[in-house]
Design a protein around this motif. Structure first.
Motif, PDB file in Angstrom:
ATOM      1  N   ARG A  24       3.641  -1.452  13.222  1.00 19.98           N
ATOM      2  CA  ARG A  24       3.074  -2.607  12.498  1.00 19.98           C
ATOM      3  C   ARG A  24       4.163  -3.634  12.182  1.00 19.98           C
ATOM      4  N   GLU A 445      -4.256  -5.206   7.057  1.00 18.45           N
ATOM      5  CA  GLU A 445      -3.098  -5.946   7.569  1.00 18.45           C
ATOM      6  C   GLU A 445      -2.408  -6.711   6.449  1.00 18.45           C
ATOM      7  N   ILE A 448       0.363  -4.749   4.890  1.00 11.80           N
ATOM      8  CA  ILE A 448       1.624  -4.800   5.634  1.00 11.80           C
ATOM      9  C   ILE A 448       2.335  -6.124   5.374  1.00 11.80           C
TER      10      ILE A 448
END
Length: 458
Positions: A24, A445, A448
């Protein structure tokens, strides 16, 4: 661009989420150096080609330690009683790791694991900040607590771990109810063959890291990260649940071909990880329980150390009851080789998951909305089982509160509650609701992105 060294513990349940986090970060343009031993690196899944220029692997041979089997480089290679020797061997990587840091470009961060108490002092010599990545259930970290909290609320006897600690009094369900479970946690506070008690490793890691990163999110553990930030006195940063991608199988192996032939949601997938301290009696009672439950099952029977060699069937070496595979062949499959777990959980024929409640396996079940039959043993597994029970997505196999033993009737009853009874429909509905929440990729997401922002800021 941020340059990050990533250094997990020598267990695939740790290396895989560390690799997922690395991917990621690499996908966002950051440079990652993933450190492990040669054999472990060779056994990791391949990195997508578009990330290979930003994600490199650094191999460090594991020092030899008396009593550790030749070629043993991960917890999958040793019986439970040898894991402390594996930690001792890993401690021998301190000098090679220091040389690695001294010999290359200085990274911006080191992200390490729970037992790496010697990494932050080395990093300090090079003025590199450290972050710990906890791949266990966040409540387990809170239950262990920092050094200062344990000094204020001391624990020593096994019974002390059977209740929530004083700093978690408002969350009284976070405790190890069975004596066998509490005894395992109490063992973390005692000397072991590695020379360093596990809790000293954890406390040292807490105290010298600037951030603590968690494989979780607010949707799974509401309120937990505020508690952890206060408790550990540094930011608790959720990285999201890091759901693994489902890779389409070009060649349908035996397991997937067998599932293709089963009715939708009719199979319970059984997998207890590679480190559960299973005995022959455990395996026999589990087998008899599956037979009594009279439902379709797929059993990924990992090699319990010392019980049988890889290859062939389990039954012909007495690991499973005599004739079990023959009697259940019409509705069950036992596989002692590698099983593509994520693909199995994603398969339309899979209706439930009988699991040891390792956090990684539990997270994987979230991705596919599967109800759970739970058989926890050690580490954070009992706490995970309690949490999933509270969320209404799992049923725990009834156990003896003293030694944690279970029998075939308890296994059968739990399996039928999930797979046959009306209760199973409610559990499945609750599991699907959680799946829908966690399936929001934009939200995951964003965790992250927030982590990257913390790495930039700190």
């Amino acid at each position: 661009m941020i340059e990050v060294v990533v250094f997990p513990w020598l267990a695939f349940g740790h290396m895989l989420p560390f690799l997922e986090l690395s991917k990621r970060l690499a996908a966002r343009g950051h440079a990652i150096a993933f450190v492990s031993t040669p054999r472990n690196l060779a056994r990791l899944p391949p990195v997508p080609p578009h990330l290979s220029s930003r994600l490199r692997f650094v191999s460090m041979p594991l020092p030899r330690v008396d009593g550790l089997p030749d070629g043993a480089e991960s917890t999958a290679d040793v019986p439970p009683e040898k894991i402390e020797l594996l930690k001792k061997a890993m401690d021998g990587l301190a000098a090679p790791f220091a040389a690695f840091l001294a010999g290359g470009t200085k990274p911006d961060w080191i992200i390490h694991d729970f037992c790496h108490h010697w990494v932050p002092p080395i990093a300090d010599e090079h003025n590199v900040p450290c972050a710990a990545f906890m791949i266990v259930h966040a409540a387990f970290v809170a239950f262990l607590g920092p050094r200062w909290a344990n000094a204020e609320y001391p624990r020593a006897a096994t019974e002390d771990f059977a209740v929530a600690p004083g700093w978690m009094a408002s969350q009284s369900t976070v405790a190890y109810r069975r004596r066998s479970e509490a005894e395992w946690v109490a063992g973390m506070f005692r000397a072991n063959a590695s020379g360093v008690p596990d809790i000293e490793r954890v406390w040292g890691m807490f105290e010298r890291s600037r951030l603590i990163i968690y494989r979780s999110c607010d949707e799974v553990d509401p309120g937990m990260f505020a508690l952890l930030t206060d408790l550990l006195r540094k930011p608790a940063v959720p990285a999201g649940v890091l759901l693994p991608p489902v890779v389409a199988a070009h060649d349908r192996d035996e397991v997937l071909r067998w599932l293709d032939e089963q009715p939708r949601k009719s199979v319970i997938y059984v997998a207890l990880g590679s480190e559960a301290p299973l005995t022959r009696k455990n395996l026999h009672e589990l087998a008899h329980g599956l037979e009594l439950a009279d439902v379709r099952f797929l059993w990924a029977l990992r090699k319990p150390a010392g019980l049988f060699d890889s290859g062939g069937s389990a039954g012909d070496r007495g690991v499973l009851p005599d004739g079990f595979e023959e009697r259940t062949r019409a509705r069950g499959l036992v596989c002692t080789g590698w099983v593509p777990q994520v693909a199995v959980l994603a398969h339309g024929a899979t209706g439930a998951f009988l699991t040891h409640c390792g956090w990684g396996s539990t997270v994987e079940s979230f991705a596919f909305g599967l109800p759970l039959v739970m058989l926890p043993f050690i580490v954070d597994q009992p706490l995970v089982a309690r949490a999933m029970e509270e969320k209404g997505i799992g049923v725990e196999v009834a156990r003896d509160d003293t030694d944690g033993s279970f029998d075939r009737d308890a296994v059968s009853a739990a399996v039928r509650r999930v797979m046959v009874d009306d209760e199973g429909k409610v559990l499945a509905s609750n599991a699907r609701k959680l799946q829908e929440i966690l399936a929001d990729e934009m939200v995951q997401e964003r965790y992250i992105d927030d982590l990257v922002e913390h790495l930039r800021r700190y």
